[in-house]
Every structure is written in C-alpha cells, then in structure tokens.
Design a protein around this motif. Structure first.
Motif, mmCIF file in Angstrom:
data_model
loop_
_atom_site.group_PDB
_atom_site.id
_atom_site.type_symbol
_atom_site.label_atom_id
_atom_site.label_comp_id
_atom_site.label_asym_id
_atom_site.label_seq_id
_atom_site.Cartn_x
_atom_site.Cartn_y
_atom_site.Cartn_z
ATOM 1 N N GLU A 30 1.917 -8.981 4.042
ATOM 2 C CA GLU A 30 1.897 -8.578 5.451
ATOM 3 C C GLU A 30 0.491 -8.110 5.797
ATOM 4 O OE1 GLU A 30 2.171 -6.611 9.168
ATOM 5 O OE2 GLU A 30 1.710 -5.499 7.351
ATOM 6 N N SER A 31 -0.093 -8.689 6.847
ATOM 7 C CA SER A 31 -1.459 -8.360 7.291
ATOM 8 C C SER A 31 -2.460 -8.496 6.141
ATOM 9 C CB SER A 31 -1.508 -6.942 7.880
ATOM 10 O OG SER A 31 -0.696 -6.844 9.024
ATOM 11 N N ARG B 6 3.436 0.306 11.517
ATOM 12 C CA ARG B 6 3.636 -0.773 10.553
ATOM 13 C C ARG B 6 5.031 -0.777 9.936
ATOM 14 N NH1 ARG B 6 -0.939 -1.709 6.293
ATOM 15 N NH2 ARG B 6 0.133 -3.720 6.328
#
Length: 562
Positions: A41-42, A151
């Motif tokens: 993720e990211s 997040r």
C-alpha cells in the motif's frame, strides 16, 4: 508560520460500514491453514493476519435482522485483523529474534443490526446499541500506533482484499457516492507527539513550566475536571526529572487557553520505563511531549467524526497545543537544519524510529497559551481593585475564607464564619465581582492564580501592609505619570516586574528596570510590555522610542523589539 511537525502516536476509534456483506465475506474466505497475507500500500509492504473469536453476540430473532438480512448462524463470530508494517521494513522489528515492530493496528470486525443483543457469562441478555443511521452494518474497532489515521481505512481495505474479500464491502467503490467509512465512524483516542532532547526539555516539565501552569491557572479548584500529575521517579525508583508529568483540561477550560478549540486533551511529558538505562545516543533515553484527545471528558452528545473534517480538526488542535507548549517553554519551534549535532538531533528535538523533526512552512501559529494574557488580565483586575482603595475589612474576611476553604463557599457561610451581617457580605461580594466566579449561590476565586495573588496581598497587608501599599503606590504613580487606567494590564505588567514608568507630556518615555537579567529575559519583558501598551490603544512609536534605563546606562526600547 514555520514550526516543527509532530507525528502520530496512538489512535483508536470505530470505522463503521453499511451492510453485512463484509462480515459474510470474511466467513466464506477464512482458511484456518492460511491466516497471514502480505500486501503493498502506497509503495510500502504490509502484513495482515486474521483470526476470530466466538463472542457473546446472539443471532437475530427468527434468523433475520429488522432490516431484512438473513443471518443463518448459531454462533456470531467476531473477526480480528492485525495489520502491521512488514517486518523487513518496520524500523524496530527484528525478525531473527521475533521482535515485533510498532507500526501496526488491530481491527475488530463486529456485525451490527438494530435491536442486537448479547449474552453475558451469567446468562443475562443485554442490548448492544447500534446507531439508527447505520442499521445493518459493520463496526470495526481499530486501535494502533505510529500510523496516520487517514491511512487506517485504505490499509484495512487492502488487508481484506489480500484475503480474497471484495473491498467494496468495506467502504464502497472509489469515486462513487457513499465511498468511505460510514458517517457514524468516530475517533475515540488520538495523540500527536514530538521527542525532545532531554538536555533541553526541562522548561516543559518544570514546576513553573507550561504543563504545571495550564492545570494551575486555568482550572477552578472544584469546577469541572482537572488532573495534574508530576512524578519524577520511574517505576524502579530511579529519580528521573520529568519522568511522567501530565495535565488534563476539560472542554470548559480549553477555550480559555486556546481560542477556537473545543477538544479536551491531556498534555504529557514522559520517558519510557527503561529510559534511565539507555545511552544518550538512543531515542528511548529522551522524553516525548505528547498531546492526546480525551473523549472521556467531552459532553455525552459530542462525537468527533472519523472523516476529513474530524481528522483535520484533531490534528490542528493537538499540534497547536504542542507548538504552544514548546514556545511557552522557550524552545525553538522551527530549528534550522544546519547544526552540528548530527542527524539524530535538530534543535531541541531528537529523532526516533517513527518520527523525525521536520519543519513545515505552514505550521500552526503558537499562542502564548494565553497564560500571559490571562495572568495580566487577572493581575490587572486585582491591582486595579487595590488602587481603588484596597480591601475593606469584610473583603479581607471573604478573601481569607475563600483561600482557606479552597473551593466554592456560600455567602451565608462567610457571614457566619466571620460574624458579619449577610447584607455587608453581599455588598462586598459585588465589589469583588471582577475576580470571583459565581454559580448556584456559591462563590470562588476565578482561578487559583487569582486566589494566590489576593491571599499574598491579604497576608502582606495583615502582617506588614507593605506589599499591597507598594503595589497601590506604583499604580497610582504610573497613572500620575501619564499611563491611564485604560492601560490596567500594562500597569500590572510594570508592577509585576518592578518597572518604574515615567511618561510626562513632551518628554521621552522612560522605563526604569533592573539590569540583573539576561538579555533574552529583558527582551521578553520589553516585548510583552509593548504588546500590552499597544493593546491599550497607545501610540506604538512612544514605546519604541522609550529609554530603557538600568540606572548605570540604558538603550532605546527599539533595540529590544527587533
């Protein structure tokens, strides 16, 4: 303005989602032989593990929820996801020895429907409250640390996707209406922090520092919630100044120090339990300054929503408190990056595994914690009262009674205790009204600061009379020399620091003061005097051109206002 940017520490709350499809999907996807999945993720690697508990939730009556969803299960499982930074990337994880990292959060997934019930161990059935706006849905209790709360939602979606669950069941489809956590989602706990170099953090936790003064100055002794803790010994009995110092302010007082704020908070300077045994080169040898949202102190009808507006408000208020505490303690809130301390230190800050002291160009404007404003306002009220003729005998009695009791006292009790007619007590109370707080036919000093200041004058006047008379004399003299009563806060400032004012018509203004101070302290006092002078509507040029007279020489006030 430029300020250091605090980092996120612990965060907890409830991410709610419409519909029960996500719960059913976890039931279908669960494989007890395959409970760990990795995902990205990211651009970061993360790891998710899944398990469940057979809790005490009861199936809906007749196997169908009031909103018409069939729940054909005798046991209602509650799913638990642990989502953490991959051990190869978490800064403190040590996979070889099984040391877990600290950038992680847990997600407790529970189904919800109207009229839901649970059975206690003793067989008693109890109701589980569910927001009407949610209906059939999921309540995901999240709790973690060292992760931006913005997040948690995308990380949760990636985690369930890694186990084969459609992410649409957790927040919908990106770009479509209704995407994101349900509007009933809420924040229950959140903290922002900076790590301070222990060599410079003393002014924060000092006995007269900003933490102590927040609790001492802004809270009435017996009104609302106040908690001040000052512990300088660690859990092993080792003396470590500043080990655990906290102050908690409820929402009724927060706005007094931070105009525009509404969130109750706890401000805390603390060390890790093992700090005393750590080398100075290790982050855990250095303390944190942390400010945390206190939901338990908020009104029952208040909810801090877990959405962009809520998180933005939370971050803005917590950061402003941190930066203001730093500024009040005299620490550099925006240190340069050209020091010779090395990569771990930057000004008064010390880098750790999850936070580094970066300076933002658009940080929050620190307030002076309104300590100076409140002190000057309260002090000016007392000084003005003394200048108007001092305390009458009945007023002395009232002051001494309020101080000795330490809380709210009924006028009838004051009259009885001091053998005074009730009418004379009420007349005296009206004259003291500027620095008293009244509620439910009882009175108290507006703050402990006012109480201490007044009782100081009471005792001085009772024992010698000198202190009160000097204050009155200085105030009266200042007024004769051209400082009008409208500048009462400025008068109080001069009296407090023993500054003699001369401002005769046509002559240069002169401020006589001691030179037995550091240049920084002289500058701080002069700058504060200038603020009060201009706040009173006086000509700024008069003050800038004033002579600061130290007796053996002097210089222009302009020199200290650069």
């Amino acid at each position: 303005m430029k300020t250091v940017t605090p980092g996120w520490h612990e965060v907890a709350g409830n991410l709610n989602f419409s519909g029960l499809e996500g719960w059913f999907a976890l039931e279908s996807a669960f494989d007890p032989s395959d409970t760990t999945r990795d995902f990205t993720e990211s651009g970061e690697r993360w790891r998710a593990t899944i398990s469940y508990q057979e809790g005490n939730l009861l199936p809906p009556d007749g196997g169908e929820t009031p909103d018409g969803t069939t729940v054909d299960f005798e046991t209602i499982r509650e799913w638990r996801l642990t989502i953490k930074r991959h051990p190869d990337e978490d800064p403190v994880a040590e996979p070889a020895v099984g040391r877990e990292g600290r950038q992680r959060f847990s997600a407790h997934v529970r189904p919800r429907w109207r009229g839901q019930k649970a059975e206690k161990k003793n067989g008693e059935v109890t109701d589980i409250p569910t927001p009407d706006a949610l209906g059939d849905g999921l309540s995901v209790r999240v709790s973690g640390a060292n992760i931006d709360p913005r997040r948690y939602f995308p990380l949760l979606r990636h985690a369930v996707t890694a186990f084969g669950v459609n992410a649409e069941h957790f927040g919908g489809i990106p770009g479509e209406d209704g995407y994101g956590p349900h509007e009933t989602s809420n924040v229950q706990d959140a903290a922002r922090y900076v790590r301070l170099d222990k060599r410079q953090s003393g002014p924060v936790h000092g006995r007269d520092g900003p933490l102590a003064r927040m609790g001492h100055l802004l809270e009435n002794d017996r009104t609302g919630y106040r908690k001040v803790v000052q512990n300088d010994d660690d859990d092993y009995g080792t003396n470590l100044p500043g080990y655990y110092h906290t102050v908690t302010l409820g929402p009724t007082r927060v706005a007094e120090a931070f105009p525009g704020h509404e969130l109750a908070f706890e401000a805390k300077h603390y060390y890790a339990r093992e700090a005393a045994d750590r080398k100075p080169s290790e982050p855990l040898a250095h303390p944190k300054l942390e400010v945390a949202y206190q939901v338990s102190q908020m009104p029952g009808d208040f909810t801090l929503r877990w959405n962009d507006d809520g998180i933005t408000q939370l971050q803005r208020e917590l950061d402003r408190v941190i930066v203001s505490i730093l500024a009040e303690a005299g620490l550099d809130v925006a240190p340069g990056d050209d020091g010779d301390e090395g990569p771990k230190r930057r000004g008064p800050f010390f880098r750790d595994s999850y936070w580094k002291p970066e300076v933002s160009e658009a940080g929050p404007d620190p307030v002076s914690l309104d300590f100076a404003r409140i002190r000057d306002e309260q002090e000016s009220v007392v000084v003005r009262h003394l200048a108007d003729g001092g305390f009458s005998p009945v007023e002395w009695d009232i002051a001494e009674t309020l101080v000795s009791d330490g809380g709210k006292v009924a006028p009838e009790d004051i009259a009885e205790e001091n053998d005074r007619p009730l009418g004379s007590v009420y007349r005296a109370l009206r004259r003291l009204d500027d620095f008293l707080e009244r509620s439910r036919e009882k009175i108290a000093f507006e703050s402990p600061f006012v109480a201490e200041m007044v009782v100081d004058k009471v005792r001085q006047a009772r024992e010698a009379g000198k202190g009160a008379l000097e204050t009155v004399a200085k105030t009266a003299e200042a007024q004769r020399r051209g400082v009008e009563e409208t500048a009462s806060a400025f008068i109080a400032w001069a009296s407090k620091y023993d500054i003699d004012i001369e401002n005769r018509d046509g002559a240069r203004m002169r401020l006589r003061m001691s030179d037995d101070l550091s240049k920084d302290e002289i500058q701080r006092r002069i700058q504060r005097g200038f603020e009060l002078w201009t706040d009173a509507g006086r000509d700024p040029a008069t003050f800038r051109g004033a002579l600061i007279d130290f007796g053996t020489g002097g210089s222009s006030a302009f020199y200290y206002l650069q």
